[in-house]
Scaffold this active site. Structure first.
Site, PDB file in Angstrom:
ATOM      1  N   GLY A  92      26.416 -13.182  20.445  1.00  0.00           N
ATOM      2  CA  GLY A  92      26.823 -14.348  20.061  1.00  0.00           C
ATOM      3  C   GLY A  92      27.030 -14.458  18.827  1.00  0.00           C
ATOM      4  O   GLY A  92      26.834 -15.317  17.969  1.00  0.00           O
ATOM      5  N   GLY A 136      28.640 -17.272  16.750  1.00  0.00           N
ATOM      6  CA  GLY A 136      28.285 -18.660  16.990  1.00  0.00           C
ATOM      7  C   GLY A 136      27.364 -19.155  15.716  1.00  0.00           C
ATOM      8  O   GLY A 136      27.505 -18.345  14.708  1.00  0.00           O
ATOM      9  N   ILE A 148      31.876 -12.692  23.280  1.00  0.00           N
ATOM     10  CA  ILE A 148      32.912 -12.971  24.216  1.00  0.00           C
ATOM     11  C   ILE A 148      34.307 -12.938  23.529  1.00  0.00           C
ATOM     12  O   ILE A 148      35.287 -12.844  24.462  1.00  0.00           O
ATOM     13  CB  ILE A 148      32.782 -13.601  25.488  1.00  0.00           C
ATOM     14  CG1 ILE A 148      32.342 -15.153  24.977  1.00  0.00           C
ATOM     15  CG2 ILE A 148      31.574 -13.405  26.241  1.00  0.00           C
ATOM     16  CD1 ILE A 148      32.149 -16.164  26.037  1.00  0.00           C
ATOM     17  N   TYR A 168      18.682 -26.402  29.008  1.00  0.00           N
ATOM     18  CA  TYR A 168      18.544 -25.400  28.141  1.00  0.00           C
ATOM     19  C   TYR A 168      17.270 -25.340  27.790  1.00  0.00           C
ATOM     20  O   TYR A 168      16.601 -24.103  27.539  1.00  0.00           O
ATOM     21  CB  TYR A 168      19.265 -26.144  26.889  1.00  0.00           C
ATOM     22  CG  TYR A 168      19.016 -25.361  25.465  1.00  0.00           C
ATOM     23  CD1 TYR A 168      19.669 -24.259  25.065  1.00  0.00           C
ATOM     24  CD2 TYR A 168      18.532 -26.093  24.483  1.00  0.00           C
ATOM     25  CE1 TYR A 168      19.459 -23.775  23.927  1.00  0.00           C
ATOM     26  CE2 TYR A 168      18.026 -25.696  23.289  1.00  0.00           C
ATOM     27  CZ  TYR A 168      18.881 -24.343  23.007  1.00  0.00           C
ATOM     28  OH  TYR A 168      18.598 -23.700  21.771  1.00  0.00           O
TER      29      TYR A 168
HETATM   30  N1  SER Z   1      20.109 -27.074  18.238  1.00  0.00           N
HETATM   31  C1  SER Z   1      19.682 -27.017  19.706  1.00  0.00           C
HETATM   32  C2  SER Z   1      20.672 -28.043  20.376  1.00  0.00           C
HETATM   33  O1  SER Z   1      20.568 -29.269  19.715  1.00  0.00           O
HETATM   34  C3  SER Z   1      18.362 -27.190  19.766  1.00  0.00           C
HETATM   35  O2  SER Z   1      17.683 -25.621  19.736  1.00  0.00           O
HETATM   36  O3  SER Z   1      20.711 -27.885  21.574  1.00  0.00           O
END
Ligand code: SER
Length: 313
Positions: free
Chosen positions: A6, A9, A33, A136
């Protein structure tokens, strides 16, 4: 060799630069990627492709992995199973390859999203119950526990922190609930106006990029016997609500206007803690954040203002 997944990112791109500076460009391998813009050693790597991952780790004699490839909270809610696959299967591939190829250390970022609304959200303690309410968050909690499992069972040296929302000028976040705290600086400088998707009073833990990168490097370099938490350390930077960041920006741009239009992300944020109690990280490996809201705002303006001034010319 230090491998980053990543690397394109928000945290990955800043960490890539910092590790290259610290360990030298020959000793850092970036992966993502999508191709990167940086002049550095790079390989295309999909974390779901375990065979490719094995080859990358074997051929490059990888000793350290910083696993930053993940789908964030808001984006994950739009496609939960896809997000779970990338976050969870991707991380299991990392853990298993790291174990099989005797990688020395793995860094895994967990998040404030690991907690849910069944705790006292005014401050989340290190060992508070973790019942997250986003896919998540579920993947982060599962990842924390898998990391501990690989440590307990195989001695794999996995180290992890629960990050607050990360703010930095170098890179944009994507698909997160804390993204507003980066976007707001860009929009303030571009348009003197921002539409905020969170409620003005929604306080969340945040951390500046410089502190974020320093926390990763300090944790990874801490003596092994100092690491008493093998799930993930709570990490606090500074907590504030949208109205506080607006006030800080108004000190510099008195005509800055904000409209609050809370959307589905407000519900996500409402189930996250306001503050993370990070005493354990402080005690074990000396964590000490340096950026408060004023310093963050000054540094964001210092770096972003010239960029937007140049664009307007
Ligand atoms: N920054 C992340 C989010 O907002 C939280 O870890 O998904």
């Amino acid at each position: 060799m230090h491998l980053i997944t990543g690397a394109n990112g928000q945290i990955g791109s800043a960490l890539s630069k910092a590790l290259i500076q610290k360990y030298g460009s020959d000793n850092v391998l970036l992966s993502d990627i999508r191709p990167i813009q940086m002049d550095a050693k790079f390989v295309i790597l999909d974390v779901l492709d375990k065979n490719a991952m094995q080859q990358v780790v074997e051929i490059n004699k990888v000793t350290h992995i910083y696993h930053l490839a993940a789908i964030l909270s808001a984006k994950g809610e739009a496609n939960p199973i896809w997000a779970w696959d990338i976050n969870m299967k991707g991380y299991l591939n990392i853990l298993d390859v790291a174990h099989n190829y005797k990688v020395e250390k793995v860094f895994y970022p967990s998040s404030i999203a690991a907690f849910g609304s069944d705790i006292d959200l005014s401050v989340a303690r290190q060992n508070d119950v973790r019942n997250p309410e986003t896919v998540y968050g579920i993947s982060k909690v599962a990842g924390e526990i898998w990391g501990k499992y690989y440590f307990d069972k195989y001695g794999l040296d996995v180290r992890s922190v629960r990050f607050p929302g990360v703010i930095g000028w170098e890179s944009m976040p994507g698909g997160g609930t804390t993204d507003y705290a980066v976007e707001i600086y860009h929009e303030a400088l571009k348009h003197n106006y921002y539409e905020c998707f969170l409620d003005e009073n929604e306080a969340l833990p945040m951390i500046y990029m410089e502190d974020t990168i320093r926390s990763i490097i300090e944790l990874m370099n801490a003596p092994k016997e100092k690491i008493t938490i093998r799930t993930s350390y709570n990490l606090q930077g500074i907590s504030f609500a949208p109205k506080d960041i607006v006030a800080a920006i108004k000190h510099k741009l008195p005509n800055f206007k904000v409209k609050y239009v809370p959307d589905f992300r407000q519900e996500i944020a409402a189930a996250w803690p306001n503050v993370l109690d990070d005493r354990q990280a402080k005690q074990d490996w000396g964590w000490n954040p340096k950026f408060d809201l004023e310093k963050i705002t000054n540094d964001m303006f210092l770096h972003l203002k010239p960029i937007y001034e140049k664009e307007q010319c």
